[in-house]
Write an enzyme that holds these catalytic residues in place. Sequence first.
Site, PDB file in Angstrom:
ATOM      1  N   HIS A 253     -29.464 -13.330 -21.315  1.00  0.00           N
ATOM      2  CA  HIS A 253     -28.752 -13.429 -22.589  1.00  0.00           C
ATOM      3  C   HIS A 253     -28.802 -12.081 -23.308  1.00  0.00           C
ATOM      4  CE1 HIS A 253     -27.322 -15.096 -26.346  1.00  0.00           C
ATOM      5  NE2 HIS A 253     -28.283 -14.441 -26.969  1.00  0.00           N
TER       6      HIS A 253
ATOM      7  N   GLY B 257       9.150 -10.209  -9.156  1.00  0.00           N
ATOM      8  CA  GLY B 257       8.005 -10.871  -8.526  1.00  0.00           C
ATOM      9  C   GLY B 257       6.791 -10.865  -9.434  1.00  0.00           C
TER      10      GLY B 257
ATOM     11  N   GLY C 183       6.229  -9.452  -2.514  1.00  0.00           N
ATOM     12  CA  GLY C 183       5.405  -9.764  -1.355  1.00  0.00           C
ATOM     13  C   GLY C 183       5.369  -8.624  -0.346  1.00  0.00           C
TER      14      GLY C 183
HETATM   15  N1  LIG Z   1      -5.691  -7.658  -7.071  1.00  0.00           N
HETATM   16  C1  LIG Z   1      -5.404  -7.852  -5.804  1.00  0.00           C
HETATM   17  O1  LIG Z   1      -6.205  -8.370  -5.019  1.00  0.00           O
HETATM   18  C2  LIG Z   1      -4.079  -7.421  -5.281  1.00  0.00           C
HETATM   19  C3  LIG Z   1      -3.311  -6.513  -5.988  1.00  0.00           C
HETATM   20  C4  LIG Z   1      -2.083  -6.154  -5.471  1.00  0.00           C
HETATM   21  C5  LIG Z   1      -1.655  -6.666  -4.265  1.00  0.00           C
HETATM   22  N2  LIG Z   1      -2.432  -7.546  -3.589  1.00  0.00           N
HETATM   23  C6  LIG Z   1      -1.957  -8.134  -2.323  1.00  0.00           C
HETATM   24  O2  LIG Z   1      -0.736  -7.558  -1.945  1.00  0.00           O
HETATM   25  C7  LIG Z   1       0.167  -8.560  -1.539  1.00  0.00           C
HETATM   26  C8  LIG Z   1       1.537  -8.260  -2.064  1.00  0.00           C
HETATM   27  O3  LIG Z   1       1.562  -8.349  -3.502  1.00  0.00           O
HETATM   28  P1  LIG Z   1       2.860  -8.843  -4.250  1.00  0.00           P
HETATM   29  O4  LIG Z   1       2.567  -8.932  -5.684  1.00  0.00           O
HETATM   30  O5  LIG Z   1       4.029  -8.029  -3.775  1.00  0.00           O
HETATM   31  O6  LIG Z   1       3.087 -10.281  -3.605  1.00  0.00           O
HETATM   32  P2  LIG Z   1       2.650 -11.733  -4.088  1.00  0.00           P
HETATM   33  O7  LIG Z   1       2.837 -12.585  -2.905  1.00  0.00           O
HETATM   34  O8  LIG Z   1       1.344 -11.714  -4.797  1.00  0.00           O
HETATM   35  O9  LIG Z   1       3.743 -12.098  -5.198  1.00  0.00           O
HETATM   36  C9  LIG Z   1       5.108 -12.024  -4.935  1.00  0.00           C
HETATM   37  C10 LIG Z   1       5.835 -12.820  -5.988  1.00  0.00           C
HETATM   38  O10 LIG Z   1       7.213 -12.527  -5.860  1.00  0.00           O
HETATM   39  C11 LIG Z   1       7.943 -13.744  -5.970  1.00  0.00           C
HETATM   40  N3  LIG Z   1       9.220 -13.543  -5.286  1.00  0.00           N
HETATM   41  C12 LIG Z   1       9.460 -13.537  -3.952  1.00  0.00           C
HETATM   42  N4  LIG Z   1      10.759 -13.280  -3.714  1.00  0.00           N
HETATM   43  C13 LIG Z   1      11.348 -13.128  -4.928  1.00  0.00           C
HETATM   44  C14 LIG Z   1      12.669 -12.830  -5.347  1.00  0.00           C
HETATM   45  N5  LIG Z   1      13.641 -12.656  -4.466  1.00  0.00           N
HETATM   46  N6  LIG Z   1      12.916 -12.727  -6.668  1.00  0.00           N
HETATM   47  C15 LIG Z   1      11.909 -12.904  -7.583  1.00  0.00           C
HETATM   48  N7  LIG Z   1      10.648 -13.189  -7.238  1.00  0.00           N
HETATM   49  C16 LIG Z   1      10.364 -13.281  -5.931  1.00  0.00           C
HETATM   50  C17 LIG Z   1       7.042 -14.787  -5.351  1.00  0.00           C
HETATM   51  O11 LIG Z   1       7.374 -16.084  -5.779  1.00  0.00           O
HETATM   52  C18 LIG Z   1       5.683 -14.328  -5.837  1.00  0.00           C
HETATM   53  O12 LIG Z   1       5.327 -14.889  -7.066  1.00  0.00           O
HETATM   54  C19 LIG Z   1      -0.346  -9.882  -2.069  1.00  0.00           C
HETATM   55  O13 LIG Z   1      -0.371 -10.797  -1.007  1.00  0.00           O
HETATM   56  C20 LIG Z   1      -1.716  -9.619  -2.558  1.00  0.00           C
HETATM   57  O14 LIG Z   1      -2.642 -10.346  -1.793  1.00  0.00           O
HETATM   58  C21 LIG Z   1      -3.624  -7.939  -4.084  1.00  0.00           C
END
Ligand SMILES: NC(=O)c1ccc[n+]([C@@H]2O[C@H](COP(=O)([O-])OP(=O)(O)OC[C@H]3O[C@@H](n4cnc5c(N)ncnc54)[C@H](O)[C@@H]3O)[C@@H](O)[C@H]2O)c1
Length: 506
Positions: A485, A220, A312
């Site tokens: 600046h 992911g 996710g």
């Molecule tokens: N900096 C921040 O604000 C921050 C940091 C960490 C987490 N978070 C929050 O936590 C939540 C979870 O984070 P996350 O990174 O787990 O989720 P995410 O939704 O950001 O990303 C998950 C990724 O995994 C991919 N994916 C899904 N199923 C898959 C599979 N079977 N195989 C390969 N790829 C797959 C998706 O396409 C996506 O790109 C997010 O919604 C985010 O808002 C935010």
Amino acid sequence: MAMASFARRKAYLLSRNCSSEALRYSNSLAAFSRGFASGSEENDVVVIGGGPGGYVAAIKAAQLGLKTTCIEKRGTLGGTCLNVGCIPSKALLHSSHMYHEAKHSFPSHGVKFASVEVDLPAMMAQKDKAVSNLTRGIEGLFKKNKVNYVKGYGKFVSPSEVSVDALEGETTVVKGKNIIIATGSDVKSLPGVTIDEKKIVSSTGALALSEIPKKLVVIGAGYIGLEMGSVWGRLGSEVTVVEFAPDIVPTMDSEVRKQFQRALEKRGMKFKLKTKVVGVDTSGAGVKLTLEPAAGGDQTTLEADVVLVSAGRIPFTAGLGLDKIGVETDKAGRILVNERFATNVQGVYAIGDVIPGPMLAHKAEEDGVACVEFIAGKHGHVDYDKVPGVVYTHPEVAYVGKTEEQVKALGVDYRVGKFPFLANSRAKAIDDAEGLVKILAEKETDKILGVHIMAPNAGELIHEAAIALQYDASSEDIARVCHAHPTMSEAVKEAAMATYDKPIHI
Ligand SMILES: NC(=O)c1ccc[n+]([C@@H]2O[C@H](COP(=O)([O-])OP(=O)(O)OC[C@H]3O[C@@H](n4cnc5c(N)ncnc54)[C@H](O)[C@@H]3O)[C@@H](O)[C@H]2O)c1
Ligand SMILES: Cc1cc2nc3c(=O)[nH]c(=O)nc-3n(C[C@H](O)[C@H](O)[C@H](O)COP(=O)(O)OP(=O)(O)OC[C@H]3O[C@@H](n4cnc5c(N)ncnc54)[C@H](O)[C@@H]3O)c2cc1C
């Protein structure tokens, strides 16, 4: 005003293909008049969950003069964000960045060491200290604001009663005229990939590894994968990110995303896009993954010492007894609320990661304040289209408002203004000039529609844009503000100049 923002929320849901939810909101207009419940129960507000949504709602409720209790099962306040999310990850991102800079950038700044090494236990201890100081700080805020804090697992007995299995062992019933569900989210597991928090870890395990893995595979390419991949990559792991979709961070503007991916690749991160994990074998010393193209095709294998599952998160409502009181959820398990954060059950509200919308701590906090303001008979407001997102890698990427793809899809005539940090004097002075500011504005009115920044401190720079969007400012409004600046913020001003006219420094 409430009706206007209802319409915006409905439009938001429709724009994200949540038409059944939008319809539900339409059908539950009558629920808007619910407001403050009456009765002689002990608390005006009971909050289940002490994360950024729940603890902020509890403090705000108490500040508004409402008798408030917050129930939290974890034993510490702050939820996912403080305990196993935002804070520990940012602590490790900072520490690992310092190590990486010391190793790779200090010599070119004329700072030399005989050797630089990682002391992982000390790094983890610094992270743990930051977490415990902050979680204790919230307990202090609860005391200061007279929020009653109950440590235990809450479950609904009725819409106005929550039974709490206290951490100390006894069971009590907490009564409330209004109950706010703020139980957050949990890691989404993948079929056939069992998280043991040793070889196959969630973000929680990735924040507490006892050794630097030689090979880390991240499943992911979202926020968690890129941030935690960066931490371990900087400390020496060989990091490969496997992503099902064709792109990393799907919510990002695609032009910025391309530059961002290149920046991460330059730092050693490898990507396998349009690829799915179809098998995981943990029988040997490490992990053997079987991969397949997302569209199907020949299988390949990939070896890892540790695999991070970051595909996710899902709403967490286990054991809460939602079915007992009849709270409606959608197919993804998210609790459905109207624009007052009221569920379909009288006096029961929900906020934060457990409802639709971006799963972000600052969004959960805004939900919490607005929800409590509605309960207290005031006006609350959260515009999910203006919630900034930040990926805290190096460089950081931050954005607010619409991407160019979204603006195009809306059929709006627009202008784009860009300014690269290579032409920003402060970025050049500190030799950290990768990235750009990109502003999208409506052609006819110059109203800013979206701002996207890739820079070392993009997460701080973005708030100028967030304020601009909130006040419907034009790019000329930003461009005509005097910026100090030499600062990185001058790149925002120059990009604004480039949007409606011409920049000076390029
Ligand atoms: N900096 C921040 O604000 C921050 C940091 C960490 C987490 N978070 C929050 O936590 C939540 C979870 O984070 P996350 O990174 O787990 O989720 P995410 O939704 O950001 O990303 C998950 C990724 O995994 C991919 N994916 C899904 N199923 C898959 C599979 N079977 N195989 C390969 N790829 C797959 C998706 O396409 C996506 O790109 C997010 O919604 C985010 O808002 C935010
Ligand atoms: C590794 C990681 C990094 C992250 N980094 C960022 C970031 O940098 N910026 C950002 O904005 N977001 C970040 N997030 C997302 C952020 O943590 C969440 O969006 C935020 O915590 C949601 O807040 P919440 O109050 O809705 O839920 P949570 O923080 O999940 O809190 C819910 C709380 O409710 C408690 N609870 C659940 N059920 C019950 C029950 N029945 N009884 C009593 N208590 C219960 C839980 O123990 C938990 O403490 C990150 C997440 C992770 C996993």
